[in-house]
Design a protein around this motif. Structure first.
Motif, PDB file in Angstrom:
ATOM      1  N   ARG A 161       0.958  -1.125  -0.151  1.00  0.00           N
ATOM      2  CA  ARG A 161       0.103   0.084  -0.087  1.00  0.00           C
ATOM      3  C   ARG A 161       0.745   1.253   0.033  1.00  0.00           C
ATOM      4  O   ARG A 161       1.657   1.359   0.811  1.00  0.00           O
ATOM      5  CB  ARG A 161      -0.902   0.191   1.345  1.00  0.00           C
ATOM      6  CG  ARG A 161      -1.848  -1.228   1.468  1.00  0.00           C
ATOM      7  CD  ARG A 161      -2.716  -1.231   2.388  1.00  0.00           C
ATOM      8  NE  ARG A 161      -3.598  -2.467   2.464  1.00  0.00           N
ATOM      9  CZ  ARG A 161      -4.645  -2.636   3.354  1.00  0.00           C
ATOM     10  NH1 ARG A 161      -5.035  -1.536   4.196  1.00  0.00           N
ATOM     11  NH2 ARG A 161      -5.444  -3.755   3.308  1.00  0.00           N
ATOM     12  N   PHE A 163       1.530   5.330   0.212  1.00  0.00           N
ATOM     13  CA  PHE A 163       0.961   6.354   1.055  1.00  0.00           C
ATOM     14  C   PHE A 163       1.995   7.641   1.032  1.00  0.00           C
ATOM     15  O   PHE A 163       3.115   7.649   0.755  1.00  0.00           O
ATOM     16  CB  PHE A 163       0.523   6.225   2.263  1.00  0.00           C
ATOM     17  CG  PHE A 163       1.808   5.620   3.257  1.00  0.00           C
ATOM     18  CD1 PHE A 163       2.583   6.648   4.089  1.00  0.00           C
ATOM     19  CD2 PHE A 163       2.142   4.207   3.349  1.00  0.00           C
ATOM     20  CE1 PHE A 163       3.546   6.229   4.895  1.00  0.00           C
ATOM     21  CE2 PHE A 163       3.444   4.004   4.224  1.00  0.00           C
ATOM     22  CZ  PHE A 163       3.989   4.943   4.979  1.00  0.00           C
ATOM     23  N   GLU A 194      -8.550  -0.899  12.240  1.00  0.00           N
ATOM     24  CA  GLU A 194      -9.033   0.426  12.181  1.00  0.00           C
ATOM     25  C   GLU A 194      -9.440   0.875  13.474  1.00  0.00           C
ATOM     26  O   GLU A 194      -9.085   1.854  14.239  1.00  0.00           O
ATOM     27  CB  GLU A 194     -10.025   0.556  11.180  1.00  0.00           C
ATOM     28  CG  GLU A 194     -10.665   2.241  11.145  1.00  0.00           C
ATOM     29  CD  GLU A 194     -11.363   2.480   9.943  1.00  0.00           C
ATOM     30  OE1 GLU A 194     -11.791   3.448   9.649  1.00  0.00           O
ATOM     31  OE2 GLU A 194     -11.844   1.531   9.305  1.00  0.00           O
ATOM     32  N   GLY A 217      -3.913  10.421  10.265  1.00  0.00           N
ATOM     33  CA  GLY A 217      -5.022  10.369   9.022  1.00  0.00           C
ATOM     34  C   GLY A 217      -4.280   9.435   7.827  1.00  0.00           C
ATOM     35  O   GLY A 217      -5.111   8.792   7.110  1.00  0.00           O
ATOM     36  N   VAL A 218      -2.927   9.580   7.651  1.00  0.00           N
ATOM     37  CA  VAL A 218      -2.232   8.932   6.633  1.00  0.00           C
ATOM     38  C   VAL A 218      -2.382   7.273   6.983  1.00  0.00           C
ATOM     39  O   VAL A 218      -2.851   6.555   6.075  1.00  0.00           O
ATOM     40  CB  VAL A 218      -0.831   9.129   6.394  1.00  0.00           C
ATOM     41  CG1 VAL A 218      -0.119   8.198   5.547  1.00  0.00           C
ATOM     42  CG2 VAL A 218      -0.856  10.658   6.019  1.00  0.00           C
ATOM     43  N   ARG A 220      -4.785   5.796   8.704  1.00  0.00           N
ATOM     44  CA  ARG A 220      -6.213   5.412   8.565  1.00  0.00           C
ATOM     45  C   ARG A 220      -6.538   5.265   7.215  1.00  0.00           C
ATOM     46  O   ARG A 220      -7.408   4.015   6.968  1.00  0.00           O
ATOM     47  CB  ARG A 220      -7.147   6.271   9.339  1.00  0.00           C
ATOM     48  CG  ARG A 220      -7.082   6.380  10.796  1.00  0.00           C
ATOM     49  CD  ARG A 220      -8.493   7.103  11.217  1.00  0.00           C
ATOM     50  NE  ARG A 220      -9.407   6.395  11.038  1.00  0.00           N
ATOM     51  CZ  ARG A 220     -10.873   6.863  11.646  1.00  0.00           C
ATOM     52  NH1 ARG A 220     -10.705   7.884  12.315  1.00  0.00           N
ATOM     53  NH2 ARG A 220     -11.963   6.046  11.212  1.00  0.00           N
ATOM     54  N   ASP A 221      -6.030   6.003   6.485  1.00  0.00           N
ATOM     55  CA  ASP A 221      -6.248   5.663   5.153  1.00  0.00           C
ATOM     56  C   ASP A 221      -5.602   4.448   4.334  1.00  0.00           C
ATOM     57  O   ASP A 221      -6.174   3.526   3.524  1.00  0.00           O
ATOM     58  CB  ASP A 221      -5.937   6.995   4.043  1.00  0.00           C
ATOM     59  CG  ASP A 221      -6.855   8.244   4.288  1.00  0.00           C
ATOM     60  OD1 ASP A 221      -7.976   7.741   4.876  1.00  0.00           O
ATOM     61  OD2 ASP A 221      -6.441   9.272   4.025  1.00  0.00           O
ATOM     62  N   ALA A 222      -4.308   4.321   4.680  1.00  0.00           N
ATOM     63  CA  ALA A 222      -3.256   3.301   4.165  1.00  0.00           C
ATOM     64  C   ALA A 222      -4.007   2.041   4.698  1.00  0.00           C
ATOM     65  O   ALA A 222      -3.793   0.914   3.921  1.00  0.00           O
ATOM     66  CB  ALA A 222      -2.107   3.398   4.522  1.00  0.00           C
ATOM     67  N   LYS A 224      -6.947   1.051   5.687  1.00  0.00           N
ATOM     68  CA  LYS A 224      -8.498   0.808   5.364  1.00  0.00           C
ATOM     69  C   LYS A 224      -8.560  -0.406   4.967  1.00  0.00           C
ATOM     70  O   LYS A 224      -8.133  -0.651   3.597  1.00  0.00           O
ATOM     71  CB  LYS A 224      -9.039   1.944   4.720  1.00  0.00           C
ATOM     72  CG  LYS A 224     -10.615   1.859   4.686  1.00  0.00           C
ATOM     73  CD  LYS A 224     -11.242   3.207   4.215  1.00  0.00           C
ATOM     74  CE  LYS A 224     -10.712   4.475   4.886  1.00  0.00           C
ATOM     75  NZ  LYS A 224     -11.287   5.793   4.527  1.00  0.00           N
TER      76      LYS A 224
END
Length: 344
Positions: A161, A163, A194, A217-218, A220-222, A224
Motif C-alpha cells: 500500500r 501512501f 481500524e 490520517g495517513v 487510517r487511509d493506508a 483501511k
C-alpha cells in the motif's frame, strides 16, 4: 410422479452415460445385472421419460442422454453412497495431517489436490482477508515524499500500500511508527485494524511520534480494509479432456468466464452454506449452460469463511465428487480451526 421402474431406468442411464459419454440405448440397459426388464419395456419407458423432460434424444439414433432435469432428479433422489478409493483416502489423510503454516499455500494445494482427485476444474475461495492476522509490517521510503507499506499476513498473503509521508516527518519518526504498529497490530485480525488504530495505537503514537495528527490520517487511509477474498484454481485444462468440450467456442466461453476472478468470487461467495449442486442453466450463466458446479463451504470455529468448488460437465460423477467435497470441507475446516486456535 415416476414409477419405481422409471427411476431404475433413469438411474441406469445416468450411471452409464457418465462413464461412456455416449447416448444410451435400451439394449445396453437391459444387459445390466440390476435391470430385469426387456429392451422393449425399457424403450417404452425411455420414450415416456423423454416426454416428461428427463431424457433427451441428441440425434436420430435410438440412444438417450439425461437432461438437466434428469440430472437434478438423479442428484436429489437417486444418489447412492460412493466409497472413496484407498489412494484417495490416503491422499487426503496425508494432506490434512500436515501442519498448516501459511493458509494461502494450503488454499493453492487444496485446489491442486481437489482437481487431481476429481479430474475436473477446482476453485477455492480463500478465507476473507478480514479474518487473517498481520504477521509483519514494513514501511520503505520511495521517491520524494512517498512510501510503501508492505503487509504480510499469517495466510502468507503479501500486500503493498502506497501512501504520502507528511512533510514534517523524517525517517526516524517513520521508524518509530513502524515499531509501534508492529507491536500493536501483529496477530490482530485485519478487520480490527481500524478499531485498534483509533484506541490503544493512537495513544502510543501521540506519546512517541511528533506530528502524530498528520500521520494518523495517513495511516487510517493506508490501513483501511475492504472485504476481499482470494480465488485459487486447479486443473483448468481438465475440461479440455472432456468430450463435451471439444468444441473450441464452448470451451473458450467457459475459460473466458473463469478468467475473470471477480465472476468466480461473486458466484462462490453467494453459495449457500453446506454442500450445493447447480446443474447447467441453474447456474444462470450462459457459459455454464453445459456445466455443473458443486460447492461446499468450510469454516473456522464454526463460522463459514470460504468455499470449495468443482466445475465439470453436466455428465459429472456426482456421487464421487459430492463425497470428496464433503470430506475436503470437513478436513479443511478442522485443520484451519486448529491453526487459528494455536495462533491465538
Amino acid at each position: 410422479m415416476l414409477s419405481h421402474r422409471q427411476l431404475l431406468i433413469l438411474q441406469a442411464i445416468v450411471d452409464d452415460y457418465v462413464q461412456s459419454a455416449e447416448p444410451i440405448g435400451s439394449r445396453s440397459i437391459s444387459k445390466r445385472e440390476d435391470i430385469s426388464f426387456s429392451p422393449a419395456t425399457i424403450r417404452n419407458e425411455m420414450a415416456d421419460l423423454e416426454e416428461m423432460g428427463y431424457l433427451l434424444k441428441p440425434h436420430s439414433s435410438s440412444g438417450r442422454v439425461p437432461s438437466n432435469d434428469g440430472y437434478r432428479l438423479y442428484v436429489d433422489h437417486l444418489l447412492r453412497p460412493a466409497p472413496l478409493q484407498q489412494h484417495e483416502i490416503l491422499d487426503m489423510e496425508k494432506f490434512f495431517t500436515r501442519r498448516i503454516s501459511e493458509v494461502e499455500a494450503v488454499m493453492k494445494k487444496t485446489a491442486a489436490v481437489l482437481s487431481e482427485l476429481t479430474s475436473y476444474v477446482s476453485v477455492v475461495l480463500g478465507p476473507e482477508m478480514e479474518h487473517t492476522k498481520l504477521k509483519q509490517l514494513q514501511m520503505l521510503p520511495l521517491t520524494g515524499r512517498q512510501a510503501i507499506a508492505i503487509l504480510v499476513t499469517d495466510s502468507g498473503h503479501v500486500e503493498h500500500r502506497t501512501f504520502d509521508i507528511p512533510k514534517q516527518m523524517d525517517s526516524r519518526e517513520l521508524e518509530k511508527v513502524v515499531n509501534i504498529l508492529n507491536e500493536q497490530l501483529v496477530d490482530t485480525p485485519i478487520g480490527q485494524w481500524e478499531e485498534q488504530l483509533i484506541t490503544e495505537t493512537s495513544r502510543l503514537l501521540y506519546q512517541h511520534v511528533r506530528h502524530y495528527e498528520d500521520m494518523f490520517g495517513v495511516l487510517r487511509d493506508a490501513f483501511k480494509t475492504e472485504k476481499s477474498d482470494q480465488v485459487f484454481y486447479g486443473g483448468m485444462m481438465n475440461l479440455m479432456m472432456q468430450p463435451e468440450f471439444q468444441d473450441i467456442d464452448r470451451i473458450r466461453m467457459v475459460f473466458d468466464w473463469l478468467d475473470r476472478s471477480e465472476n468466480v468470487h461473486t458466484l462462490l461467495s453467494r453459495s449457500q452454506e453446506g454442500l450445493n449442486v447447480r446443474i447447467g442453466r441453474e447456474n444462470n450463466i450462459e457459459a455454464f449452460a453445459n456445466v455443473s458446479m458443486i460447492t461446499a463451504t468450510y469454516s473456522i470455529d464454526g463460522n463459514t469463511v470460504g468455499t470449495l468448488g468443482v466445475i465439470g460437465p453436466t455428465r459429472m460423477e456426482y456421487e464421487r465428487v459430492i463425497r470428496l467435497m464433503r470430506q475436503f470441507a470437513t478436513g479443511l475446516s478442522t485443520s484451519l480451526t486448529k491453526k487459528y486456535r494455536q495462533d491465538r
